[in-house]
Scaffold this active site. Sequence first.
Site, PDB file in Angstrom:
ATOM      1  N   LYS A 278       0.842  -1.192  -0.159  1.00  0.00           N
ATOM      2  CA  LYS A 278      -0.182   0.026  -0.061  1.00  0.00           C
ATOM      3  C   LYS A 278       0.853   1.287  -0.097  1.00  0.00           C
ATOM      4  O   LYS A 278       0.532   2.326  -0.746  1.00  0.00           O
ATOM      5  CB  LYS A 278      -0.934  -0.065   1.169  1.00  0.00           C
ATOM      6  CG  LYS A 278      -2.055  -0.959   1.177  1.00  0.00           C
ATOM      7  CD  LYS A 278      -2.712  -0.596   2.567  1.00  0.00           C
ATOM      8  CE  LYS A 278      -4.156  -1.501   2.463  1.00  0.00           C
ATOM      9  NZ  LYS A 278      -4.928  -1.423   3.472  1.00  0.00           N
TER      10      LYS A 278
ATOM     11  N   ASP B 131     -10.146   3.094   2.382  1.00  0.00           N
ATOM     12  CA  ASP B 131     -10.371   2.287   3.769  1.00  0.00           C
ATOM     13  C   ASP B 131     -11.010   3.549   4.944  1.00  0.00           C
ATOM     14  O   ASP B 131     -12.055   2.931   5.580  1.00  0.00           O
ATOM     15  CB  ASP B 131      -9.110   2.199   4.439  1.00  0.00           C
ATOM     16  CG  ASP B 131      -8.559   0.728   3.981  1.00  0.00           C
ATOM     17  OD1 ASP B 131      -9.140   0.079   3.630  1.00  0.00           O
ATOM     18  OD2 ASP B 131      -7.246   0.430   4.025  1.00  0.00           O
TER      19      ASP B 131
HETATM   20  P1  NAP Z   1      -0.747  -2.436  10.892  1.00  0.00           P
HETATM   21  O1  NAP Z   1      -0.402  -1.341   9.795  1.00  0.00           O
HETATM   22  O2  NAP Z   1       0.188  -3.540  11.038  1.00  0.00           O
HETATM   23  O3  NAP Z   1      -0.902  -1.486  12.205  1.00  0.00           O
HETATM   24  C1  NAP Z   1      -1.304  -2.272  13.544  1.00  0.00           C
HETATM   25  C2  NAP Z   1      -1.221  -1.332  14.556  1.00  0.00           C
HETATM   26  O4  NAP Z   1      -1.436  -1.890  15.674  1.00  0.00           O
HETATM   27  C3  NAP Z   1       0.129  -0.440  14.988  1.00  0.00           C
HETATM   28  O5  NAP Z   1       0.074   0.765  15.284  1.00  0.00           O
HETATM   29  C4  NAP Z   1       0.847  -1.560  15.763  1.00  0.00           C
HETATM   30  O6  NAP Z   1       1.789  -1.060  16.520  1.00  0.00           O
HETATM   31  C5  NAP Z   1      -0.451  -1.802  16.687  1.00  0.00           C
HETATM   32  N1  NAP Z   1      -0.380  -2.947  17.451  1.00  0.00           N
HETATM   33  C6  NAP Z   1      -0.035  -4.178  17.026  1.00  0.00           C
HETATM   34  N2  NAP Z   1      -0.013  -5.116  18.001  1.00  0.00           N
HETATM   35  C7  NAP Z   1      -0.263  -4.264  19.159  1.00  0.00           C
HETATM   36  C8  NAP Z   1      -0.127  -4.737  20.448  1.00  0.00           C
HETATM   37  N3  NAP Z   1      -0.034  -5.964  21.185  1.00  0.00           N
HETATM   38  N4  NAP Z   1      -0.356  -3.772  21.583  1.00  0.00           N
HETATM   39  C9  NAP Z   1      -0.503  -2.367  21.122  1.00  0.00           C
HETATM   40  N5  NAP Z   1      -0.677  -2.117  19.836  1.00  0.00           N
HETATM   41  C10 NAP Z   1      -0.385  -2.937  18.869  1.00  0.00           C
HETATM   42  O7  NAP Z   1      -2.033  -3.195  10.482  1.00  0.00           O
HETATM   43  P2  NAP Z   1      -3.380  -2.618   9.861  1.00  0.00           P
HETATM   44  O8  NAP Z   1      -3.402  -2.699   8.499  1.00  0.00           O
HETATM   45  O9  NAP Z   1      -3.430  -1.288  10.103  1.00  0.00           O
HETATM   46  O10 NAP Z   1      -4.664  -3.447  10.527  1.00  0.00           O
HETATM   47  C11 NAP Z   1      -4.651  -3.353  11.919  1.00  0.00           C
HETATM   48  C12 NAP Z   1      -6.143  -4.452  12.239  1.00  0.00           C
HETATM   49  O11 NAP Z   1      -7.090  -3.777  11.274  1.00  0.00           O
HETATM   50  C13 NAP Z   1      -5.875  -5.731  11.576  1.00  0.00           C
HETATM   51  O12 NAP Z   1      -6.672  -6.644  12.478  1.00  0.00           O
HETATM   52  C14 NAP Z   1      -6.590  -5.926  10.275  1.00  0.00           C
HETATM   53  O13 NAP Z   1      -7.029  -7.176  10.114  1.00  0.00           O
HETATM   54  C15 NAP Z   1      -7.721  -4.709  10.466  1.00  0.00           C
HETATM   55  N6  NAP Z   1      -8.065  -4.362   9.327  1.00  0.00           N
HETATM   56  C16 NAP Z   1      -9.552  -4.503   9.061  1.00  0.00           C
HETATM   57  C17 NAP Z   1      -9.996  -3.748   7.787  1.00  0.00           C
HETATM   58  C18 NAP Z   1     -11.532  -3.927   7.556  1.00  0.00           C
HETATM   59  O14 NAP Z   1     -11.941  -3.479   6.739  1.00  0.00           O
HETATM   60  N7  NAP Z   1     -12.225  -4.084   8.699  1.00  0.00           N
HETATM   61  C19 NAP Z   1      -9.061  -3.039   7.107  1.00  0.00           C
HETATM   62  C20 NAP Z   1      -7.580  -3.112   7.346  1.00  0.00           C
HETATM   63  C21 NAP Z   1      -7.189  -3.667   8.547  1.00  0.00           C
HETATM   64  P3  NAP Z   1       3.416  -0.936  16.322  1.00  0.00           P
HETATM   65  O15 NAP Z   1       3.578  -0.029  15.171  1.00  0.00           O
HETATM   66  O16 NAP Z   1       4.093  -0.655  17.455  1.00  0.00           O
HETATM   67  O17 NAP Z   1       3.500  -2.484  16.014  1.00  0.00           O
END
Ligand code: NAP
Length: 294
Positions: free
Chosen positions: A70, A106
């Site tokens: 992305k 998104d």
């Molecule tokens: P990402 O870019 O990897 O971001 C994840 C975020 O969560 C980062 O800020 C990360 O912090 C934080 N995080 C991860 N583990 C953590 C923990 N144990 N404690 C505190 N913070 C934590 O992922 P993303 O693409 O944003 O996706 C995040 C979630 O949203 C996923 O579950 C994904 O499946 C879901 N999602 C859903 C949709 C939908 O359409 N419903 C769309 C996109 C994503 P760090 O930087 O410190 O690792």
Amino acid sequence: MITGHTRLIGLLGSPVAHSISPLMHNEAFRVLGLDFAYLCFDVDESALADAVQAMRCLQARGFNCTMPVKVRMCALADRLSPAARLMDAVNTVVNEDGQLIGHNTDGVGYMASLRDAGVCVIGRKMTLLGCGGAATAIAVQAALDGVAEIALFTRAGRSRDRAGELASKLMARTRCRVRSYDLADTATLRRQLAESCLLTNATPIGMAPNTGETPIPDPSMLHGGLVVSDIIYNPSQTRLLSDAKTRGCRTMNGLPMLLFQGAEAFRLWTGREMPLQAVREACFPEAMQKLVAT
Ligand code: NAP
């Protein structure tokens, strides 16, 4: 039916085989009789430039981008929408006569899912957990749409720096007041939640297989006036959502966001509205539908 006129639309990223997007879009094309076909292509960052060039040569109408491509797609697009530029990420590309325009649906999809559920956060305050790709898209669109205040909670590390930068950027370019805080500071989290009408979990905490985890270990922080939205959709009910229900909160899982970000991409490619009810029925099992905006 595939014909000699069928135009390609695709998904680039890795992995992609689990994606529900082909089901959603191909069902919508079928229902509306549109001559497009949506296919997934497993492409990592090293192969992205070649794959994008192939999409140009094949005159694809466009494509979605998912992890991990992305961010890199921003540099390969000919132009970016204002939201994609603010988010530094592209999830939808539209081929306009050979020009590849990068968008990000998104955040639009998330805000549309709130409106669809009758949740009004415009002019009010929300608490957002995480500062990765999804959280950034949500924060940017929420600020552009007129959410008054966002309390952004992250753990220490990379996301903390991103949250500070995002807060400054949004405060400079929108009227939204954005503050970033430490997720481990439970007293501040409790105070911010008490003032918020919406809590959004945009971290993977609670996602399968770690379904016993929750970003809010003390459910007494969740008050009855709070809508609790978890953008995770596997499982369809996370521990956060079941705790929130117990506390009398209205809850939403991640399926509406998934549906509405797809609907916005569909509109950009075809100029038509996605037939939402048909797509919901075809793509989401009944048990999941019940959890949409309940
Ligand atoms: P990402 O870019 O990897 O971001 C994840 C975020 O969560 C980062 O800020 C990360 O912090 C934080 N995080 C991860 N583990 C953590 C923990 N144990 N404690 C505190 N913070 C934590 O992922 P993303 O693409 O944003 O996706 C995040 C979630 O949203 C996923 O579950 C994904 O499946 C879901 N999602 C859903 C949709 C939908 O359409 N419903 C769309 C996109 C994503 P760090 O930087 O410190 O690792």
